[in-house]
Design a protein around this motif. Structure first.
Motif, PDB file in Angstrom:
ATOM      1  N   ARG A 114       0.850  -1.197   0.000  1.00  0.00           N
ATOM      2  CA  ARG A 114       0.000   0.000   0.000  1.00  0.00           C
ATOM      3  C   ARG A 114       0.885   1.247   0.000  1.00  0.00           C
ATOM      4  NH1 ARG A 114      -5.289  -1.074   3.758  1.00  0.00           N
ATOM      5  NH2 ARG A 114      -5.789  -3.128   2.916  1.00  0.00           N
ATOM      6  N   GLY A 115       0.373   2.314  -0.610  1.00  0.00           N
ATOM      7  CA  GLY A 115       1.110   3.567  -0.631  1.00  0.00           C
ATOM      8  C   GLY A 115       1.907   3.790  -1.904  1.00  0.00           C
ATOM      9  N   PHE A 116       1.590   3.051  -2.958  1.00  0.00           N
ATOM     10  CA  PHE A 116       2.266   3.195  -4.244  1.00  0.00           C
ATOM     11  C   PHE A 116       1.245   3.473  -5.344  1.00  0.00           C
ATOM     12  CE2 PHE A 116       5.477   1.068  -1.890  1.00  0.00           C
ATOM     13  CZ  PHE A 116       6.685   1.286  -2.534  1.00  0.00           C
ATOM     14  N   ALA A 117       1.634   4.320  -6.297  1.00  0.00           N
ATOM     15  CA  ALA A 117       0.880   4.454  -7.542  1.00  0.00           C
ATOM     16  C   ALA A 117       1.400   3.372  -8.481  1.00  0.00           C
ATOM     17  CB  ALA A 117       1.093   5.835  -8.146  1.00  0.00           C
ATOM     18  N   HIS A 118       0.525   2.856  -9.342  1.00  0.00           N
ATOM     19  CA  HIS A 118       0.889   1.727 -10.205  1.00  0.00           C
ATOM     20  C   HIS A 118       0.402   1.962 -11.630  1.00  0.00           C
ATOM     21  CE1 HIS A 118      -0.169  -2.217 -12.083  1.00  0.00           C
ATOM     22  NE2 HIS A 118       1.105  -2.417 -11.776  1.00  0.00           N
TER      23      HIS A 118
END
Length: 182
Positions: A114-118
């Motif tokens: 969690r906490g990432f753009a993809h």
């Protein structure tokens, strides 16, 4: 299964054992006990599957907390460049991107906390892409960052003339203007 720590904390490459023979191949894409034995305690609650053609760029997508999602992604057929951007404000790699080639040939998976753009771009004629999520989709929490933000400098390995990007993805804010709460 081999687990490889990337240069970004908690971002893991998973290399499943792949068995090839004259019939094709077999690999176990997920086994909860094996994940737990490697310290990966995810409770996946949603599986997604997409099909895209050459030149498609999808992303960069994420959901705000508390609806954020950890994802395990894999190219089932074809080849992509998979990209993530660390949006965790306290992380030493905040604002940094990571990319990896995922393909049916290499069988690699990327475990994105969690906490990432993809996002990803399609390098083959077609790709079938799978991702497991540890939280359900929430439209109100959905956010994005513009795929071609100069600050991020991501090489999608698709010429601009061949890029196929949705209107929505073309109109996401730049990294400096994006909303995130990780």
């Amino acid at each position: 299964m081999e687990v490889i720590q990337t240069e970004i904390q908690d971002l893991l490459i998973i290399k499943p054992k792949k068995f090839n023979d004259a019939r094709g191949f077999f690999l176990e894409s997920y086994n909860k006990e094996r994940f737990l034995s490697k310290g990966m305690n995810y409770d996946f609650v949603q599986d997604n599957f997409s099909s895209s053609q050459y030149g498609v760029i999808r992303g960069l997508h994420y959901q705000l907390a508390p609806y954020s999602q950890a994802k395990m992604v894999q190219a089932i057929k074809g080849k992509i460049i998979d990209v993530v951007v660390d949006l965790r404000k306290e992380s030493p790699s905040f604002g940094k991107s990571f990319s990896i080639e995922l393909s049916e040939e290499n069988g690699l998976q990327l475990m994105i906390p969690r906490g990432f753009a993809h996002g990803f771009s399609v390098l083959s004629q077609e790709v079938l892409f799978s991702y497991k999520c540890d939280n359900l989709y929430n439209k109100d929490a959905e956010r994005g960052i513009r795929f071609n933000d100069p600050f991020l400098g991501i090489d999608w390995r698709v010429p601009e003339s061949d890029a196929i990007v949705s209107d929505k993805d073309q109109n996401h804010p730049l990294f400096k203007d994006a909303a995130y709460n990780f």
